[in-house]
Motif scaffolding. Structure first.
Motif, PDB file in Angstrom:
ATOM      1  N   VAL A 176       0.808  -1.306   0.049  1.00 36.23           N
ATOM      2  CA  VAL A 176      -0.075  -0.171  -0.054  1.00 36.23           C
ATOM      3  C   VAL A 176       0.687   1.304  -0.041  1.00 36.23           C
ATOM      4  O   VAL A 176       0.614   2.174  -0.681  1.00 36.23           O
ATOM      5  N   GLN A 177       1.913   1.166   0.733  1.00 38.47           N
ATOM      6  CA  GLN A 177       2.963   2.387   0.923  1.00 38.47           C
ATOM      7  C   GLN A 177       3.488   2.597  -0.517  1.00 38.47           C
ATOM      8  O   GLN A 177       3.721   3.752  -1.143  1.00 38.47           O
ATOM      9  N   ALA A 178       3.921   1.343  -1.073  1.00 36.13           N
ATOM     10  CA  ALA A 178       4.639   1.776  -2.543  1.00 36.13           C
ATOM     11  C   ALA A 178       3.730   2.313  -3.279  1.00 36.13           C
ATOM     12  O   ALA A 178       4.079   2.988  -4.170  1.00 36.13           O
ATOM     13  N   ARG A 179       2.433   1.620  -3.086  1.00 34.16           N
ATOM     14  CA  ARG A 179       1.441   2.082  -4.307  1.00 34.16           C
ATOM     15  C   ARG A 179       1.169   3.970  -4.114  1.00 34.16           C
ATOM     16  O   ARG A 179       1.164   4.463  -4.859  1.00 34.16           O
ATOM     17  N   ARG A 180       1.044   4.198  -2.794  1.00 35.36           N
ATOM     18  CA  ARG A 180       0.686   5.478  -2.578  1.00 35.36           C
ATOM     19  C   ARG A 180       1.993   6.444  -2.906  1.00 35.36           C
ATOM     20  O   ARG A 180       1.886   7.790  -3.342  1.00 35.36           O
ATOM     21  N   LYS A 181       3.129   5.764  -2.909  1.00 33.84           N
ATOM     22  CA  LYS A 181       4.678   6.708  -3.097  1.00 33.84           C
ATOM     23  C   LYS A 181       4.508   6.820  -4.845  1.00 33.84           C
ATOM     24  O   LYS A 181       4.674   7.925  -5.225  1.00 33.84           O
ATOM     25  N   GLU A 238       1.936   6.670  -6.646  1.00 37.28           N
ATOM     26  CA  GLU A 238       0.778   7.785  -6.978  1.00 37.28           C
ATOM     27  C   GLU A 238       1.285   9.211  -6.724  1.00 37.28           C
ATOM     28  O   GLU A 238       0.893  10.110  -7.392  1.00 37.28           O
ATOM     29  N   ASN A 239       1.850   9.346  -5.714  1.00 38.55           N
ATOM     30  CA  ASN A 239       2.439  10.823  -5.408  1.00 38.55           C
ATOM     31  C   ASN A 239       3.257  11.105  -6.490  1.00 38.55           C
ATOM     32  O   ASN A 239       3.289  12.298  -6.718  1.00 38.55           O
ATOM     33  N   ASP A 240       4.398  10.195  -6.803  1.00 37.75           N
ATOM     34  CA  ASP A 240       5.184  10.728  -7.697  1.00 37.75           C
ATOM     35  C   ASP A 240       4.792  11.154  -9.040  1.00 37.75           C
ATOM     36  O   ASP A 240       5.010  11.889  -9.891  1.00 37.75           O
ATOM     37  N   LEU A 241       3.710  10.137  -9.326  1.00 34.23           N
ATOM     38  CA  LEU A 241       2.896  10.370 -10.590  1.00 34.23           C
ATOM     39  C   LEU A 241       2.178  11.801 -10.653  1.00 34.23           C
ATOM     40  O   LEU A 241       2.309  12.557 -11.459  1.00 34.23           O
ATOM     41  N   ARG A 242       1.824  12.084  -9.441  1.00 35.21           N
ATOM     42  CA  ARG A 242       1.113  13.323  -9.185  1.00 35.21           C
ATOM     43  C   ARG A 242       2.066  14.697  -9.694  1.00 35.21           C
ATOM     44  O   ARG A 242       1.941  15.670 -10.082  1.00 35.21           O
ATOM     45  N   GLU A 243       3.226  14.307  -9.409  1.00 36.66           N
ATOM     46  CA  GLU A 243       4.322  15.498  -9.595  1.00 36.66           C
ATOM     47  C   GLU A 243       5.040  15.455 -10.742  1.00 36.66           C
ATOM     48  O   GLU A 243       5.571  16.482 -11.356  1.00 36.66           O
ATOM     49  N   ALA A 244       4.928  14.426 -11.483  1.00 35.78           N
ATOM     50  CA  ALA A 244       5.648  14.058 -12.531  1.00 35.78           C
ATOM     51  C   ALA A 244       5.356  14.906 -13.807  1.00 35.78           C
ATOM     52  O   ALA A 244       6.418  15.440 -14.573  1.00 35.78           O
ATOM     53  N   LEU A 245       4.209  15.611 -14.043  1.00 37.46           N
ATOM     54  CA  LEU A 245       3.803  16.413 -15.043  1.00 37.46           C
ATOM     55  C   LEU A 245       4.482  17.724 -14.735  1.00 37.46           C
ATOM     56  O   LEU A 245       5.223  18.183 -15.812  1.00 37.46           O
ATOM     57  N   ALA A 246       4.355  18.401 -13.559  1.00 38.00           N
ATOM     58  CA  ALA A 246       5.174  19.447 -13.327  1.00 38.00           C
ATOM     59  C   ALA A 246       6.510  19.311 -13.281  1.00 38.00           C
ATOM     60  O   ALA A 246       7.005  20.489 -13.785  1.00 38.00           O
ATOM     61  N   ARG A 247       7.135  18.200 -13.054  1.00 39.32           N
ATOM     62  CA  ARG A 247       8.706  18.090 -13.137  1.00 39.32           C
ATOM     63  C   ARG A 247       8.940  17.666 -14.459  1.00 39.32           C
ATOM     64  O   ARG A 247      10.183  17.840 -14.622  1.00 39.32           O
ATOM     65  N   GLY A 248       8.233  17.972 -15.791  1.00 35.54           N
ATOM     66  CA  GLY A 248       8.867  17.678 -16.810  1.00 35.54           C
ATOM     67  C   GLY A 248       9.179  16.168 -17.112  1.00 35.54           C
ATOM     68  O   GLY A 248      10.166  15.840 -17.787  1.00 35.54           O
ATOM     69  N   GLU A 249       8.695  15.148 -16.362  1.00 34.81           N
ATOM     70  CA  GLU A 249       9.284  13.896 -16.490  1.00 34.81           C
ATOM     71  C   GLU A 249       8.744  12.995 -17.379  1.00 34.81           C
ATOM     72  O   GLU A 249       9.181  11.885 -17.707  1.00 34.81           O
ATOM     73  N   PHE A 250       7.499  13.529 -18.302  1.00 39.08           N
ATOM     74  CA  PHE A 250       6.988  12.799 -19.374  1.00 39.08           C
ATOM     75  C   PHE A 250       7.509  13.245 -20.620  1.00 39.08           C
ATOM     76  O   PHE A 250       8.175  14.498 -20.797  1.00 39.08           O
TER      77      PHE A 250
END
Ligand code: C2E
Ligand code: MG
Ligand code: MG
Ligand code: MG
Length: 281
Positions: free
Chosen positions: A21-26, A28-40
């Motif tokens: 659950v923790q890995a998944r939550r992590k 998910e949070n990373d995915l939430r930031e990915a757009l703003a951080r230009g990771e795509f």
């Protein structure tokens, strides 16, 4: 299995569950930031017109380069993006980026963009396609939207209406992964698709399995009589190509021609193919 192991089994698994659950939550949070951080980024895989033996378009495929874990496969993060609703802002970015990059390509090359069924629940979908076209200046007939059966399974009527609105913008609509759905044929009746992409699971066995060969033959024949273009997905060998050609499949896409490549490699690939100066529309 857990049930048959008795009453307190669940507590045995609990630490593992917590970790999961923790890995998944992590993630998910990373995915939430990915757009703003230009990771795509987008990778582009060419689609080849079988008759002309020329590149006629590219499919945009989303890539996520995680700062620590490295590249995460779309088959891992797209389901998560769908569950969290993040697919809406991410999908809007894909549309904008793909249209901007494709607007710089020569000739009439098309760009295909995958849409998730979840994006059809968003009332902004048509608007975001429209603004991607407007911002990039890409002519609508050069944009193709790939959808899967999920779009016509749920909320059938609303999604169908959205498909018609999208088509009214002048874009093309392709049915992706054809043949893997529960009732692929009924989708052809529900909406006049411009293109059918024959799923890789059939393409990989064409010429080897009698069943797959017969299915490919039936699909290309049906599509031809409905005036629908067919693209074979995941063409890997010359033998597959020969069979697909013989069955009248119109377009080819797969590792035999090229893996998905970076945006900066697209013009190189075109010039190696003698297509750098294709007459503009
Ligand atoms: P898809 O739309 O069916 O895309 C084709 C997949 O097959 C791509 O995987 C591509 O790299 C892979 N492929 C192409 N040729 C070959 C081949 O010859 N052999 C093999 N083994 N594979 C081949 P990828 O890039 O990992 O994407 C997987 C799926 O993720 C896509 O399947 C699509 O459903 C989804 N996806 C990718 N980008 C996006 C996106 O921007 N939005 C949405 N909603 N979904 C996306
Ligand atoms: Mg696709
Ligand atoms: Mg596909
Ligand atoms: Mg597929």
């Amino acid at each position: 299995r857990a049930k048959s192991m008795g009453g307190n089994t669940f507590s045995c698994f609990k630490p593992e569950m917590d970790a999961w659950v923790q890995a998944r939550r992590k993630r998910e949070n990373d995915l939430r930031e990915a757009l703003a951080r230009g990771e795509f980024t987008l990778a582009y895989q060419p689609q080849i017109d079988a008759a002309a033996n020329r590149i006629c378009g590219f499919e945009a495929l989303l890539r996520w380069n995680h700062p620590i874990d490295g590249p995460v496969p779309p088959t891992d993060f797209i389901p998560l993006a769908e569950e969290t609703g993040l697919i809406n802002p991410i999908g809007a970015w894909v549309l904008r980026q793909a249209c901007v990059e494709a607007a710089g390509w020569p000739g009439r090359l098309r760009i295909a963009v995958n849409l998730s069924p979840i994006q059809f629940r968003n009332r902004d979908l048509v608007g975001s396609v429209q603004s991607a076209l407007r911002n990039s200046g890409l002519p609508p007939e050069r944009l193709e939207l790939e959808i899967t059966e999920g779009v016509l399974l749920a909320d059938n009527e609303a999604n169908l209406a959205t498909l018609h609105e999208l088509r009214a913008l002048g874009v093309r609509i392709a049915m992706d992964d054809f043949g893997t759905g529960y009732s692929s044929l009924s989708y052809l009746r529900a909406f006049p698709f411009d293109k059918i992409k024959i799923d890789r699971s059939f393409v990989s066995q064409v010429g080897e399995s009698l069943h797959c060969t017969a299915i490919v033959r039936a699909v290309t024949g049906l599509a031809a009589s409905l005036g629908i273009v067919t693209t074979a997905e995941g063409v890997e060998t010359a033998a597959q190509l020969a069979h697909l050609r013989a069955e009248g499949c119109n377009e080819m896409q797969g590792f035999l021609f090229s893996r998905p490549i970076g945006a900066s490699q697209v013009l190189d690939l075109l010039s190696r193919n003698g297509q750098e100066a294709e007459a503009a529309a």
